[in-house]
Scaffold this active site. Sequence first.
Site, PDB file in Angstrom:
ATOM      1  N   GLY A  14       0.754  -1.078  -0.071  1.00 34.35           N
ATOM      2  CA  GLY A  14      -0.070  -0.086  -0.101  1.00 34.35           C
ATOM      3  C   GLY A  14       0.718   1.342   0.047  1.00 34.35           C
ATOM      4  O   GLY A  14       0.439   2.071   0.381  1.00 34.35           O
ATOM      5  N   ASN A  16       1.535   2.913  -2.624  1.00 37.50           N
ATOM      6  CA  ASN A  16       0.939   4.081  -3.647  1.00 37.50           C
ATOM      7  C   ASN A  16      -0.432   4.570  -3.061  1.00 37.50           C
ATOM      8  O   ASN A  16      -0.692   5.595  -3.124  1.00 37.50           O
ATOM      9  CB  ASN A  16       0.718   3.408  -4.981  1.00 37.50           C
ATOM     10  CG  ASN A  16       1.722   3.275  -5.762  1.00 37.50           C
ATOM     11  OD1 ASN A  16       2.108   4.686  -6.324  1.00 37.50           O
ATOM     12  ND2 ASN A  16       2.707   2.208  -6.006  1.00 37.50           N
ATOM     13  N   MET A  89      -3.581  -7.370  -7.002  1.00 39.93           N
ATOM     14  CA  MET A  89      -2.852  -8.561  -7.682  1.00 39.93           C
ATOM     15  C   MET A  89      -3.877  -9.400  -8.179  1.00 39.93           C
ATOM     16  O   MET A  89      -3.561 -10.802  -8.537  1.00 39.93           O
ATOM     17  CB  MET A  89      -1.867  -9.084  -6.845  1.00 39.93           C
ATOM     18  CG  MET A  89      -0.870  -8.152  -6.343  1.00 39.93           C
ATOM     19  SD  MET A  89       0.082  -7.543  -7.661  1.00 39.93           S
ATOM     20  CE  MET A  89       1.121  -8.682  -8.193  1.00 39.93           C
ATOM     21  N   ARG A  90      -5.068  -9.139  -8.390  1.00 40.66           N
ATOM     22  CA  ARG A  90      -5.769 -10.201  -8.956  1.00 40.66           C
ATOM     23  C   ARG A  90      -6.485  -9.715 -10.220  1.00 40.66           C
ATOM     24  O   ARG A  90      -6.541  -8.365 -10.749  1.00 40.66           O
ATOM     25  CB  ARG A  90      -7.165 -10.335  -8.163  1.00 40.66           C
ATOM     26  CG  ARG A  90      -6.992 -11.062  -6.896  1.00 40.66           C
ATOM     27  CD  ARG A  90      -8.300 -11.357  -6.121  1.00 40.66           C
ATOM     28  NE  ARG A  90      -9.235 -12.164  -7.062  1.00 40.66           N
ATOM     29  CZ  ARG A  90     -10.351 -12.842  -6.493  1.00 40.66           C
ATOM     30  NH1 ARG A  90     -10.714 -12.922  -5.403  1.00 40.66           N
ATOM     31  NH2 ARG A  90     -10.854 -13.645  -7.460  1.00 40.66           N
ATOM     32  N   ASN A 106      -4.804   2.145 -13.211  1.00 40.48           N
ATOM     33  CA  ASN A 106      -4.020   1.376 -12.514  1.00 40.48           C
ATOM     34  C   ASN A 106      -2.504   1.926 -12.711  1.00 40.48           C
ATOM     35  O   ASN A 106      -2.469   2.742 -13.536  1.00 40.48           O
ATOM     36  CB  ASN A 106      -3.998   0.054 -13.157  1.00 40.48           C
ATOM     37  CG  ASN A 106      -2.948  -0.849 -12.757  1.00 40.48           C
ATOM     38  OD1 ASN A 106      -2.891  -1.135 -11.602  1.00 40.48           O
ATOM     39  ND2 ASN A 106      -2.317  -1.797 -13.583  1.00 40.48           N
ATOM     40  N   HIS A 108       1.637   0.733 -12.794  1.00 42.52           N
ATOM     41  CA  HIS A 108       2.530  -0.394 -13.284  1.00 42.52           C
ATOM     42  C   HIS A 108       3.951  -0.006 -13.417  1.00 42.52           C
ATOM     43  O   HIS A 108       4.220   1.042 -13.893  1.00 42.52           O
ATOM     44  CB  HIS A 108       1.979  -1.048 -14.518  1.00 42.52           C
ATOM     45  CG  HIS A 108       2.799  -2.221 -14.975  1.00 42.52           C
ATOM     46  ND1 HIS A 108       2.384  -3.382 -14.402  1.00 42.52           N
ATOM     47  CD2 HIS A 108       3.825  -2.390 -15.886  1.00 42.52           C
ATOM     48  CE1 HIS A 108       3.420  -4.409 -14.977  1.00 42.52           C
ATOM     49  NE2 HIS A 108       4.159  -3.783 -15.775  1.00 42.52           N
ATOM     50  N   VAL A 143      -4.444  -7.346 -19.321  1.00 40.48           N
ATOM     51  CA  VAL A 143      -3.748  -6.824 -18.136  1.00 40.48           C
ATOM     52  C   VAL A 143      -2.624  -5.855 -18.591  1.00 40.48           C
ATOM     53  O   VAL A 143      -1.977  -5.951 -19.541  1.00 40.48           O
ATOM     54  CB  VAL A 143      -2.783  -8.198 -17.692  1.00 40.48           C
ATOM     55  CG1 VAL A 143      -1.606  -7.788 -16.579  1.00 40.48           C
ATOM     56  CG2 VAL A 143      -3.844  -9.385 -17.285  1.00 40.48           C
TER      57      VAL A 143
HETATM   58  C1  GRF Z   1       3.671  -1.002  -7.319  1.00 41.01           C
HETATM   59  O1  GRF Z   1       5.160  -1.477  -7.666  1.00 41.01           O
HETATM   60  C2  GRF Z   1       2.731  -0.948  -8.301  1.00 41.01           C
HETATM   61  O2  GRF Z   1       3.275  -0.402  -9.442  1.00 41.01           O
HETATM   62  C3  GRF Z   1       2.466  -2.331  -8.696  1.00 41.01           C
HETATM   63  O3  GRF Z   1       2.442  -3.287  -7.401  1.00 41.01           O
HETATM   64  C4  GRF Z   1       3.329  -2.399  -6.652  1.00 41.01           C
HETATM   65  C5  GRF Z   1       2.579  -2.125  -5.520  1.00 41.01           C
HETATM   66  O4  GRF Z   1       3.224  -1.437  -4.324  1.00 41.01           O
HETATM   67  N1  GRF Z   1       1.283  -2.311  -9.488  1.00 41.01           N
HETATM   68  P1  GRF Z   1       2.449  -0.779  -3.326  1.00 41.01           P
HETATM   69  O5  GRF Z   1       1.471  -1.771  -2.460  1.00 41.01           O
HETATM   70  O6  GRF Z   1       1.720   0.452  -3.897  1.00 41.01           O
HETATM   71  O7  GRF Z   1       3.487  -0.416  -2.164  1.00 41.01           O
END
Ligand code: GRF
Length: 218
Positions: A14, A16, A89-90, A106, A108, A143
Amino acid sequence: MEPLKVGILISGRGSNLQALIDAAADPAYPAEIAIVISNRADAPGLDRAKAAKIPHRVIAESGRRAFAAAADRELRAANIGLVALAGFMRLLDSDFVAAWRDRMVNIHPSLLPAFPGLHPQRQALAAGVKFSGCTVHFVRAEVDSGPIIAQAVVPVEDGDDEDRLAARILVAEHRVYPLAVRLFAEGRLGISGNRVSVAGGVPPDIVALNPTLASVES
Ligand code: GRF
């Protein structure tokens, strides 16, 4: 103007989510985090929501459709205008993706469309690119695909391993996600096919080179 209500979907750390919580703490920020949904009860990101007094739910349904139905209900009940996936992650049900089309984003950790899917930093190192970075995009059925809102470029360094590169990219993620959500909340984004135009967006005028040579005094 009422701030845009954002719903954030997480599965893990978490960081982000935290960057968005921190951005939204500024009264001038045009969005508020109205709900956090995790598909895992043990996601550390839930503690961040708790600490910020943001309503949070765990939806542990194992079926894709059942998860989507429950998440959709929560998001609508919270009057959400934008769904932000942040380390979620789903795979999402295609009807859910269609229902939130152009209202779901999203992040990435690569310069999409390069290196979608799992382990993008490992993929970048294996490909030997000199730059990688991160991308915020509208979500489409495939995806890590969809119209790109914003990207940040991060250099790959000679000694990098996956963790070092990921950490460098993460710093950029924490800047670019709040920016992209702000642009959406301010109604500045126009989508035409795969391209997103940004009203008032100014592109930088310098193209970066990697490597450059440090001047060495002998
Ligand atoms: C980040 O690198 C994001 O880009 C990717 O998964 C990671 C999640 O990190 N989709 P966090 O849970 O936000 O710390």
